[in-house]
Design an enzyme around this catalytic site. Sequence first.
Site, short mmCIF file in Angstrom:
data_model
loop_
_atom_site.label_atom_id
_atom_site.label_comp_id
_atom_site.label_asym_id
_atom_site.label_seq_id
_atom_site.Cartn_x
_atom_site.Cartn_y
_atom_site.Cartn_z
N VAL A 297 0.88 -1.17 0.00
CA VAL A 297 0.00 0.00 0.00
C VAL A 297 0.92 1.22 0.00
CG1 VAL A 297 -1.82 1.27 1.19
CG2 VAL A 297 -1.80 -1.24 1.26
N ASN A 473 19.67 -5.83 -15.44
CA ASN A 473 20.50 -6.64 -16.33
C ASN A 473 20.94 -5.91 -17.59
OD1 ASN A 473 20.31 -8.61 -14.42
ND2 ASN A 473 18.86 -9.87 -15.52
N GLY A 505 9.89 2.13 1.63
CA GLY A 505 9.49 2.73 2.89
C GLY A 505 10.58 3.60 3.48
#
Length: 556
Positions: A297, A473, A505
């Site tokens: 979220v 990559n 976060g």
Amino acid sequence: MASNKGYPRCDVKVSEEERDFYEMKNRACEFYTRNKVPQQIENVLNEMFFAKPDDIYGYLANFFMKLSAPPRISGLNGREVYDSQGQLAVQAEVMCTIRNEQKVGLQLFQLLLNPGKNNNVFSSQMVLSAHHITTGLEWIKGPLSELLKGCDPCDQTGVDNILSDFFSARHQEDKETRRSQEEKNKEAEEEALPPPPPPPVSSKGKKAGETGTTKGASAEKLIPPCVPPEPEVPGSLAVGAVSLAVAKSGALIRDVPLYKHILALRSQSEFRVPVPLVTLLSCGKSSPGKLNLLEEVILIPRPGQRVAQVISMALQIHEELMRIMNSSTSKAGPMSEAGAPVLVCERPEQALDLVVEACGNLGLTPGEEIRLALNCAADRLMDYSKGKYEVIAGSLKSPDELVDMYQALLLKYPAVAALIQPLRKEDVDQWERLSSVIGASCSLLCDTSGLSASRAPPPALPGVKGQVLQQVNGTKVSDLIRIMMENPGMCLAVGLGVAYVRLGGLQGGHRLAKYNRLIAIEEELAQQGTLGRGPLPVSMEGTSLLEHERKTCHES
């Protein structure tokens, strides 16, 4: 300065040592004259006399610096290291010759692992990663070093073209090797197969054309099969690592921050700091609860806020979420790899109710001061044996049923403004239906992080208004720039011009370092008066999201 003055007459005998000295003086005279050294010294002395600088030798150094040969790549080096999460990584070094001195630009490139659920899979992935690392280092130290020797480190397009040609050749070789191995395996299987059994005897009593299916039974609607991923060429991470290292070297040579160097490659003049999207909660399949659907979220702050304001608000919400979880029956797990608290929940409503409650306690109105994005990661939830998504452990939903679930969820939580990867890319009909039922209130974002240099990009999904970019990559800096140039309506994060950037976060030093760097860039641009502050689309329509979590550790 060497001259012919003082040479002995032809009839005068001189020693061999004197003759060698005179010849050396002649060669020196020719060398300096051919390179216009006397002329340039005369020019700078005349200019400096009238300028009368305080720092005479600094003036001379600046003058001759402009005449020096442009920097050139002299070689590459690489080594195996471990990143901040203890995973294997490649550190690429670009060595450049600048005014007869060696300069080095470093770029850390992380190889992403997906260990799986059991130790056997984890062991095989570790062996695979070691093979990727070893091959990548061989490429960097060997053929790539030779190919890029003498190249201009500021010519990102030229360098990336060389990398692209090299990778295309390696990809073709890998493809031929796989095809040959598959043919050998097929031949071995055919030789080992037992003879076919005799045809079954037809059952008596059945009419011609009658099947054994139960009358009235309806067949399940077949789902489109998953498009097989492009086999990863061992060593491909070296291409992305070197491309980023060259970009960083170019920025160092030009004495500008990396984001300004990237912006110059795009021939753009206005800077716009992307809006940071902060992960508030982690749940989904990796959490201990039954809910599989919502991986994250994410907070979408109101456009126009400074980065420091966004971080301050996100910290307040984070503290309030922790307070509620610690004082109620909600179960909080440890911090996730995304740097957010893990919520143990059984239904998606639990996570959204918790965020809405925390915002209400802080006086923030969801849908106005903040909006939410849901990283659904639904492409990881398909049970192909049953043709349905396992959104909750033991609870399966067809693609159409999942669309109905999203529609109900958005009606209940209008603050949700974006869904990231709500379906598999193969469920084209459901993407179109989902786009029609959610209207303009919510944007659909598709994850395009797995950019492949060997496969053409798939057609755009219906209803998708943005994309998630990630450098992985074989993706080169020029690839990211090209995507942004081909999509001018979409607004390396600042330099590329993306509208939003997701850094995870607010837990973990490496994430906070990125947030602090974003704040510093914004302050620098504001002081210079070059900070773009145009309006951003609230619905995220026509935008792109640059994903930074668990990837390369280069500057934004």
